[in-house]
Design a protein around this motif. Structure first.
Motif: not given
Lengths: 253, 381, 332
Positions: C22-33, C269-275, C278-284
């Protein structure tokens, strides 16, 4: 009881003839109330009795149209919530004003973060975590980790986080608006203990509440509002829930 | 095919000599100079050129004395081995590309036994043509056919091909230092004018009362705009007594609703402002705009091609051909340069270049006004 | 549960797969996979894909979108939205080209002028949105029209060709790292992302970006000047678009006033990246991997000879898939 005679000396805050009118409507009329250090005052009254408008004037959210406020004997004017904060008055509304996407530590330090390097303003994360932990332990707040995001906390833990933040900010008067409204039995117990702990630290507390049991357990005095007026102030140990309810419903006899 | 964009004539001129052509040895260059001029203007001198793979540039070949216009696809070389030709197509969206040019390239490549890598330049993207150039280079294409209509990015594209020493045929918009294949824009305007004047004479219109309307797009640069200015210039030359106030430039830049809707709106406004205008002869840079002008005239109740006026389009796209065939709108003609036959010239031209044979620096397409009289000959149903 | 008072505590529950997903780091790992799977598939499908030079081509192709999305990631984490990005990009390219050709200010002056244009547009956006409470969608669409119109007007709708070799090097040169020739635009993108990653992760400003996106009213109560932060973020977004526009002009060799707007590619691209919108979450990091994923998909499909028509469909489906997963994971 060690807090039996707190209403002596200089009050921390004194409201003199405070009133607020919107056009022809008197939301609050001629309220006189003093709050002493280490005192808990309950504010009760029906919906629309003027409780919320009154505390918003103390918090700087609204500006009174008549009367004056004194902090430790000196007159003050709150044009903005910032001014009230400056005077060490902190208010916790029902929405708690927490950033749920941030950690417990982030919320405790929100607006007061510790940084180093005046240009880059780098966060001193581990120092803030340690200080948060110390604070939570001092207050006896049962939050396992200061890293936990607020979104994952229970209602009671959120309430406690909001209170910890206020304590961190060094508040001398804490205003609570219906703090137990969303809490379970055990969480309410923890909240009341926390309020009593604040009192023992010499902080003043103003609590708006509908819960008579809570009010009688923690307050020193009870202020009853009706139709915008403060109709009575009773010492908690000299009154009964029945008398208070009767005042709320029927007003002054 | 030019939906927008291009370069002003001034800027086109400033491109001359900027072309980053591979370094040539001084005396060699004097004897056989590399092709540095921008063949964007087909009236420029045509040369025979051969591709110098070592230098990564075309060289003018003065040993051939034949007229460059005599080059014919029929005599072209055959591919010795399977060559890879990278074709960066203008689009996979518009009629001109999808129906005409792209299939002709595929067909001709297959017939010649050439591998064709078709990459979409995604008009109106100005970044995709450059990305596609990178892919052509990475795939080590033997030759590139670049259908990029933005002449301002042509130098950036050519830098990549020159570095990789890949010969280029530029389609319809000149790329500095490449062989040009495509339409003579000014000529299409002149042909349209010729047709319109003949029509006016046939209908006994008073020539000094003609209303000359050019659907212009300021975002299109000098080369494509000659499809309008060539038209206007030819009318001026033929009807010198026509007052200047009878010439009208109507702004038809592509809006969000596309070129047709933009042309309809602009023409409707012009018709409203000129309630008594008769004997209109109108043209524009392409059939989308021409079709829009005709639609607006018809919708305004002023679409009788016998008295109100006519429109001559460019490109011979399907909607325009259908209108010409039906004859129920003022769109009575469209100048064709036979996009459906581009591949039949370009692939043999490519094979000649790859075989090291001299080719003309400019190869022009055939131009002809398609009207009701000849439509079934060129475009049988 | 008692804890040592002087130890900063770690995540108390230990590693939890669900909360990680559920975390924003999880999104990045999912995208990396997802990225690794896509790379594996294309490597198997096309002999030209898994190749250093092709990797560099992908890097150059994504750099413009990458630079702009890195900057606007901050704005969107704070709950903002900027649809004037594409218009600012074109404006910046044209301004840089005009300064370069018509003044003696040189390359530095050209870049500064372009950045100033981006900052100014961002400031106007931010002022209206923060101080007057105008909806960001409407405000930035309006600015898109204004900026596009002004750009076409000032340039007389004509592209400005750039011949200055120093300026062109910004977009067309390579940095040689051993056997590797890294295209300059890719380097600028990575540099921008590195700086913004640092800002988001380690600075007070970065913390406020998340806080404002989480609950602006709470920040106001906490004495944070939300308006100033909002205005700064719109300015940053404008500056990012301007920098992207400068690099784009250098790649193209011209400042082009009418290029197709790329704001939707940037925002998706920004939304795909997990932002979240509604704001509040996301990572570069999320934006980086998302931009890479889209770039690899497009490049791989091109090399496989799949029509760009289907590439558009694929790009849309990836975005739909990403936001659907985002919804579903909240039910974990």
């Amino acid at each position: 009881m060690q807090h039996a005679e707190t209403t002596q000396g200089t009050p921390f805050l004194e409201a003199r003839h405070i009133g607020k009118r919107y056009g022809g409507l008197h939301a609050v009329r001629d309220v006189n109330l003093s709050i002493y250090p280490g005192e808990v005052i309950g504010i009760v009254g029906d919906n629309g009795a003027g409780k919320s408008t009154f505390i918003k004037m103390l918090a700087g959210d609204h500006q009174p149209t008549s009367g004056e406020l004194l902090i430790e004997g000196k007159p003050v004017r709150f044009a903005h919530p910032r001014d009230a904060k400056q005077a060490q008055i902190e208010t916790i509304y029902q929405d708690l004003a927490l950033c749920e996407n941030l950690s417990v530590m982030d919320n405790i330090f929100l607006g007061h973060e510790l940084t180093r390097n005046p240009v880059l303003r780098l966060l001193r994360r581990s120092k803030m975590h340690i200080e948060s932990r110390v604070l939570l332990d001092d207050l006896g707040i049962g939050i396992p980790s200061t890293h936990e995001l607020v979104v994952n906390l229970s209602g009671g833990q959120r309430q406690a986080t909001a209170l910890a933040r206020v304590a961190k900010a060094g508040a001398k008067l804490i205003i609570l608006d219906e703090p137990s409204a969303a809490l379970g039995v055990r969480e309410t117990r923890a909240l009341l203990d926390l309020i009593l702990r604040f009192r023992s630290q010499g902080k003043s507390i103003l609590v708006i509440s509908h819960e008579m049991r809570d009010v009688f357990e923690i307050t020193d005095r009870i202020a009853i509002f009706k139709r915008g007026e403060l109709i009575a102030i009773k010492r908690t140990k000299e009154t009964t829930p029945d008398e208070i309810v009767s005042l709320i419903i029927r007003g002054r006899q | 095919m030019y939906k927008a964009a291009g370069l002003t004539a001034v800027l086109a001129v400033s491109l001359l000599g900027v072309a980053p052509i591979g370094a040539a040895i001084a005396q060699d260059a004097a004897a056989n100079p590399t092709l540095t001029q921008d063949p964007g203007n087909p009236s420029q001198a045509r040369h025979w050129v051969t591709y110098d793979a070592a230098a990564g540039a075309y060289r003018v070949d003065s040993s051939v004395t034949a007229d460059p216009a005599s080059w014919s696809a029929a005599n072209a070389a055959k591919a010795a081995d399977r060559k890879l030709i990278c074709f960066t197509a203008e689009s996979e969206e518009f009629d001109w590309d999808v129906v005409l040019v792209n299939p002709s390239m595929r067909r001709a490549a297959e017939a010649a036994g050439v591998e064709l890598l078709l990459l979409n330049n995604q008009y109106p993207s100005t970044t995709k043509p450059i990305e596609n150039a990178d892919i052509c280079v990475q795939r080590s294409a033997d030759l590139v056919v670049s259908f990029n209509v933005f002449s301002e990015i042509a130098p950036a594209i050519m830098t990549k091909y020159n570095e990789a020493k890949i010969p280029v045929i530029a389609m319809d918009v000149a790329h500095p230092g490449s062989v040009f294949y495509g339409a003579d824009n000014c000529k299409t305007g002149a042909l349209a004018a010729q047709f319109a004047l003949q029509w006016a004479k046939d209908k006994n219109w008073p020539l000094d009362q003609l209303q000359v309307v050019a659907g212009v797009d300021p975002a299109v640069g000098g080369a494509p705009n000659c499809r309008n200015t060539g038209f206007v210039d030819a009318i001026k030359a033929a009807v010198p007594q026509l007052p200047a106030s009878n010439y009208h430039d109507v702004d038809m830049r592509t809006g969000e609703l596309g070129p047709v809707a933009g042309a309809i709106a602009a023409t409707t406004d012009w018709l409203t402002a000129h309630p008594d205008a008769k004997y209109i002869i109108a043209t524009s840079i392409n059939d989308d705009r021409a079709y829009g002008i005709a639609q607006a005239m018809k919708q305004a109740g002023r679409g009788d091609s016998a008295v109100d006026g006519i429109v001559i389009g460019k490109n011979a796209e399907k909607a325009a051909l259908d209108a010409v065939r039906a004859g129920d709108t003022p769109l009575v003609g469209t100048v064709s340069f036979f996009g459906n036959k581009y591949g039949d010239d370009v692939i043999p031209l490519a094979l000649d270049i790859l075989a090291g044979k001299p080719v003309p620096s400019i190869v022009s397409v055939a131009h002809e006004v398609i009207s009701k009289a000849n439509i079934d000959t060129h475009y049988p149903q | 549960m008692t804890q040592s008072v002087t130890q900063p505590d770690r995540n108390a529950g230990g590693f939890n797969l669900f909360s990680f997903a559920r975390s924003q780091e999880g999104v990045v790992v999912f995208l990396l996979v997802a990225l690794m799977i896509v790379v594996a598939v294309f490597s198997a499908a096309s002999p030209y894909f898994f190749d250093v030079r092709n990797g560099m081509n992908i890097g150059r192709a994504i750099s413009i979108i990458g630079i702009a999305s890195a900057f606007t990631t901050l704005l969107m984490i704070a709950g903002g939205l900027d649809l004037s990005i594409g218009a600012v990009m074109n404006a910046a390219g044209v301004v840089a080209a005009m300064v370069l050709t018509q003044t003696g200010l040189g390359v530095g002056g050209a870049i500064l002028a372009a950045v100033a244009v981006g900052a100014l547009v961002g400031w106007v956006n931010g002022m209206f949105i923060a101080k007057l409470g105008i909806n960001p969608l409407i405000m930035t669409i309006a600015m898109q029209f204004v900026v596009r119109g002004l750009t076409l007007g000032f340039s007389a709708s004509a592209s400005k060709v750039i011949v200055d070799p120093t300026f062109l090097a910004i977009g067309q040169s390579y940095f040689h790292l051993g056997p590797l020739a890294i295209p300059a635009p890719l380097l600028w993108m990575l540099l921008a992302m590195l700086v913004l990653w640092f800002v988001l992760r380690f600075t007070l400003f970065g913390k406020y970006v998340y806080a404002v996106g989480g609950k602006a009213s709470a920040c106001r109560r906490a004495g944070i000047n939300v308006n100033v932060i909002t205005i700064q973020l719109y300015m940053l977004s404008g500056i990012g678009a301007a920098l992207a526009g400068v690099v784009l002009a250098a790649i193209q060799g011209a400042g082009i006033p009418y290029g197709a707007g790329s704001e939707l590619s940037v925002i998706s691209a920004v939304i795909l990246g997990g932002v979240s919108l509604a704001g509040g979450v996301g990572l570069i990091e999320g934006t980086l991997v998302a931009v890479l994923l889209v770039g690899v998909l497009k490049n791989g499909m091109t090399l496989m000879g799949i029509s760009s028509v289907f590439q558009m469909v694929a790009e849309g489906l990836v975005l739909v898939g990403a936001v659907t997963l985002d919804r579903l994971k909240r039910r974990l």
